[in-house]
Design an enzyme around this catalytic site. Structure first.
Site, PDB file in Angstrom:
ATOM      1  N   ASP A  47     -18.780 -42.639 -21.554  1.00 42.37           N
ATOM      2  CA  ASP A  47     -19.546 -41.580 -20.918  1.00 42.37           C
ATOM      3  C   ASP A  47     -19.708 -41.931 -19.439  1.00 42.37           C
ATOM      4  O   ASP A  47     -20.244 -42.993 -19.114  1.00 42.37           O
ATOM      5  CB  ASP A  47     -20.918 -41.486 -21.619  1.00 42.37           C
ATOM      6  CG  ASP A  47     -21.538 -40.106 -21.555  1.00 42.37           C
ATOM      7  OD1 ASP A  47     -21.462 -39.483 -20.473  1.00 42.37           O
ATOM      8  OD2 ASP A  47     -22.116 -39.666 -22.557  1.00 42.37           O
ATOM      9  N   ASP A  68     -20.673 -36.564 -17.734  1.00 47.26           N
ATOM     10  CA  ASP A  68     -22.017 -36.005 -17.706  1.00 47.26           C
ATOM     11  C   ASP A  68     -22.193 -35.039 -16.528  1.00 47.26           C
ATOM     12  O   ASP A  68     -21.830 -35.374 -15.396  1.00 47.26           O
ATOM     13  CB  ASP A  68     -22.992 -37.181 -17.543  1.00 47.26           C
ATOM     14  CG  ASP A  68     -24.410 -36.807 -17.836  1.00 47.26           C
ATOM     15  OD1 ASP A  68     -24.679 -36.389 -18.962  1.00 47.26           O
ATOM     16  OD2 ASP A  68     -25.249 -36.920 -16.911  1.00 47.26           O
ATOM     17  N   GLU A 104     -19.049 -32.087 -19.059  1.00 45.05           N
ATOM     18  CA  GLU A 104     -20.212 -31.273 -19.438  1.00 45.05           C
ATOM     19  C   GLU A 104     -20.413 -30.225 -18.346  1.00 45.05           C
ATOM     20  O   GLU A 104     -20.536 -30.564 -17.177  1.00 45.05           O
ATOM     21  CB  GLU A 104     -21.445 -32.166 -19.567  1.00 45.05           C
ATOM     22  CG  GLU A 104     -22.609 -31.458 -20.223  1.00 45.05           C
ATOM     23  CD  GLU A 104     -23.912 -32.231 -20.081  1.00 45.05           C
ATOM     24  OE1 GLU A 104     -24.803 -32.017 -20.898  1.00 45.05           O
ATOM     25  OE2 GLU A 104     -24.059 -33.025 -19.131  1.00 45.05           O
ATOM     26  N   HIS A 108     -26.341 -35.225 -28.589  1.00 40.78           N
ATOM     27  CA  HIS A 108     -27.630 -35.896 -28.386  1.00 40.78           C
ATOM     28  C   HIS A 108     -28.629 -35.038 -27.615  1.00 40.78           C
ATOM     29  O   HIS A 108     -29.774 -35.447 -27.447  1.00 40.78           O
ATOM     30  CB  HIS A 108     -27.393 -37.215 -27.645  1.00 40.78           C
ATOM     31  CG  HIS A 108     -26.870 -36.968 -26.264  1.00 40.78           C
ATOM     32  ND1 HIS A 108     -25.622 -36.430 -26.025  1.00 40.78           N
ATOM     33  CD2 HIS A 108     -27.430 -37.141 -25.041  1.00 40.78           C
ATOM     34  CE1 HIS A 108     -25.444 -36.291 -24.730  1.00 40.78           C
ATOM     35  NE2 HIS A 108     -26.524 -36.721 -24.108  1.00 40.78           N
ATOM     36  N   ASP A 109     -28.197 -33.882 -27.112  1.00 43.34           N
ATOM     37  CA  ASP A 109     -29.108 -32.974 -26.400  1.00 43.34           C
ATOM     38  C   ASP A 109     -29.447 -31.744 -27.232  1.00 43.34           C
ATOM     39  O   ASP A 109     -30.120 -30.832 -26.742  1.00 43.34           O
ATOM     40  CB  ASP A 109     -28.467 -32.482 -25.097  1.00 43.34           C
ATOM     41  CG  ASP A 109     -28.237 -33.600 -24.091  1.00 43.34           C
ATOM     42  OD1 ASP A 109     -29.008 -34.574 -24.094  1.00 43.34           O
ATOM     43  OD2 ASP A 109     -27.282 -33.486 -23.300  1.00 43.34           O
TER      44      ASP A 109
HETATM   45  C1  GLC Z   1     -26.655 -34.618 -19.567  1.00 43.41           C
HETATM   46  C2  GLC Z   1     -26.911 -35.544 -20.720  1.00 43.41           C
HETATM   47  C3  GLC Z   1     -28.384 -35.636 -20.945  1.00 43.41           C
HETATM   48  C4  GLC Z   1     -29.009 -36.207 -19.692  1.00 43.41           C
HETATM   49  C5  GLC Z   1     -28.608 -35.412 -18.448  1.00 43.41           C
HETATM   50  C6  GLC Z   1     -28.892 -36.187 -17.224  1.00 43.41           C
HETATM   51  O1  GLC Z   1     -27.066 -33.334 -19.822  1.00 43.41           O
HETATM   52  O2  GLC Z   1     -26.202 -35.121 -21.847  1.00 43.41           O
HETATM   53  O3  GLC Z   1     -28.720 -36.389 -22.062  1.00 43.41           O
HETATM   54  O4  GLC Z   1     -30.393 -36.189 -19.800  1.00 43.41           O
HETATM   55  O5  GLC Z   1     -27.237 -35.120 -18.418  1.00 43.41           O
HETATM   56  O6  GLC Z   1     -28.021 -37.280 -17.140  1.00 43.41           O
END
Ligand code: GLC
Ligand code: CA
Length: 556
Positions: free
Chosen positions: A98, A200, A255, A331-332
């Site tokens: 990641d 991310d 993402e 995880h979100d």
């Molecule tokens: C992404 C991650 C999340 C995190 C955010 C800031 O959305 O998946 O878990 O809090 O980025 O890094």
């Protein structure tokens, strides 16, 4: 020939903190992932994406990185990571790390140097701005974790930007040294064998250099928004592709929080050489009241028609232009049976029904740890939650702005909060679900006594076995990778149905996403088709789908 292994792959996400603890400190670790490789091999997955396990103060569970080159001691040593990569490779499993490239931790030496003065090597590694004449923040940008996106630093007498927590300062991608520093980290882990990257919030890296105020329709002090798809985003991502992704043949999945399918076409079109895939958020918004001041905490019952529309839109728009990343959980996100299905009466059926509609699509399916046994949301009290996003938004929305009541916030948290997916993995019915011999860092869902890997695998209604079958189908049938997609019954409020077609073969993927029996006339058109997978054991009257019944049919 490019090796596009990920097109026929199923990828499994591990959230290391909650996966498996081997040294009884209550925290999952890298040797814990290593210890479960045989389990993952049995499931049949092709690659593991590991959420951040680098040195981190863990303000945001590792998404606040202090040193990209060092594994956090709580997870093990660098040598454990290298061993994990080697052991996974021996089993034919790839490892995706990641990359959090939008921000670091404020404990990163880069930031510690940057905040010292305005004229050292690291000064421009972050985004620093002078206060307004009255001393206030440079603009009205809000942080995703509540409050202003700017924090004042006494030494530099300037504000720094952070889209997330104040302990997560945003990197300044305008600075070529920053970009090279990130590429270097990617080369470093490549040298240790990593096969690709999940990136991310990669669509946030380019900031509008005019730093204009956000529109403020609700008259708030700080407004969250317009963080994505900035002016130089494509340029930066293309550069990363040329510098590291392409030369080292590393897979990438970014993402992309506010991207629509038309934005995706630019990000993932192979000709443009940016990313292989992106995670959209669009289909995850089907249970959110649009435009509400409470954002994602303003929940409403999920809309099946909208879910189909959105997923189909991505299927159609990317066809011939790029590859989809398919997911419902990570995880979100919350657990699907609790969020969109029925985790009381139809846990097995709803878990497998949603799995069927997702894994039948064109793209690469991602499975989040525990999803493969149908884990559910814990029904926690407010004091049980850990997540910085939940806590800071509670302060903002319930305590300061008072736009939502505490009980409605809790109701929303039990449905959609990120912590729902972060409870420890439920391995068996022994103490702490077999996750740890110590005291778990986060409460185990009390339903572990009945719901756990050991019990699921033995059950006649095994979610694990169903996932295994789905993965096998993908590996063995090119139609799932290559076949044409067509959405059927777009207006039906309960039935998700589509066909796939390839090389004279035609499949029907169909699921009843409701807890009542549905008459489906369409099934009559497929009466000559053969069932190849289904989540009900016994046969049924023709053209009826029972609650959350799902099946895949094939022409003969
Ligand atoms: C992404 C991650 C999340 C995190 C955010 C800031 O959305 O998946 O878990 O809090 O980025 O890094
Ligand atoms: Ca541990």
């Amino acid at each position: 020939m490019k090796n596009e292994w990920w097109k026929n792959a199923v990828i499994y996400q591990v959230y290391p903190k909650s996966f498996y603890d081997t040294n009884a400190d209550g925290i999952g670790d890298l040797p814990g992932i290593d210890a479960k490789l045989d389990y993952l091999k049995e499931l049949g997955i092709d690659a593991i994406w590991i959420s951040p396990c680098y040195l981190s103060p863990q303000i945001d569970n590792g998404y606040d990185i202090a040193d990209y080159r060092k594994i956090d001691p709580m997870f093990g040593e660098n040598s454990d990571m290298i061993k994990l990569i080697d052991d996974a490779h021996k089993l034919g499993i790839k490892i995706i790390m990641d990359m959090v490239a939008n921000h670091t931790s404020d404990k990163s030496s880069w930031f510690e140097e940057s905040r010292k003065s305005r004229d050292n090597y690291f000064s421009d590694f972050y985004i620093w701005k002078d206060p307004k004449a009255d001393g206030s923040e440079p603009n009205n940008w809000g942080s995703n974790f509540g409050g202003s996106a700017w924090t004042y630093d006494e030494t530099r007498k300037q504000y720094y930007l952070h889209y997330y927590g104040k302990q997560q300062p945003d990197l300044n991608w305008e600075n070529p040294k920053v970009r090279q520093a990130i590429y270097d980290v990617m080369r470093y882990w490549k040298a240790h064998g990593v096969d690709g990257w999940r990136m991310d919030v990669i669509t946030s890296i380019s900031k509008n250099q005019k730093f204009p105020d956000n529109d403020n329709p609700h008259h708030l002090k700080y407004v969250v928004g317009n963080q994505d798809n900035g002016p130089r985003m494509h340029e930066f991502i293309h550069e990363m592709n040329q510098e590291v992704l392409k030369p080292f043949d590393m897979m990438s999945v970014g993402e992309a929080p506010s991207s629509k399918s038309k934005d995706a076409r630019l990000l993932v079109d192979p000709k443009r050489e940016e990313l292989n895939m992106i995670f959209t958020f669009e289909h995850m918004h089907v249970d959110r009241k649009p435009g509400d001041v409470n954002g994602r905490w303003a929940i409403q019952p999920m809309d099946v028609v909208q879910l189909k529309k959105t997923l189909a839109d991505w299927q159609y728009n990317l066809d011939g232009h790029g590859w989809n990343a398919l997911y419902f959980e990570n995880h979100d996100r919350a657990r699907t049976p609790s969020r969109w299905g029925n985790d009381q009466d139809y846990r097995y059926e709803s878990a497998t029904a949603f799995a069927t509609v997702l894994h039948g699509l064109k793209g690469t399916p991602f499975i989040y740890q525990g999803e493969e046994i149908g884990m559910t949301n814990p029904k926690f009290e407010l004091s049980d939650y850990e997540d910085i996003e939940l806590k800071t938004n509670y302060q903002k929305l319930v305590e300061q702005e008072k736009t939502i009541s505490s009980s409605n916030f809790l109701k929303a948290a039990r449905k959609i909060s990120r912590d729902n997916a972060r409870t420890p993995m439920q391995w068996d019915n022994t103490k702490n679900a077999g996750f740890t011999q110590g005291k778990p860092w986060f409460k185990v869902n009390p339903n572990y006594r009945d719901l756990n890997v050991a019990a699921d695998i033995k059950s006649s209604k095994s979610v694990f076995k169903y996932y295994k079958d789905l993965i096998k189908l993908r590996h063995r049938n090119p139609i799932l990778e290559k076949g044409n997609f067509e959405l059927l019954l777009p207006e039906d409020k309960s039935i998700f149905a589509y066909s796939r077609e390839w090389n004279g073969e035609k499949w029907l993927v169909i699921a009843n996403l409701s807890d009542t029996k549905q008459q489906v006339e369409l099934l009559k058109d497929y009466s000559g088709y053969k069932d190849i997978l289904g989540n009900y054991a016994s046969d049924n009257e023709e053209s009826i789908l029972r609650p959350y019944e799902a099946k895949i049919l094939k022409n003969m």
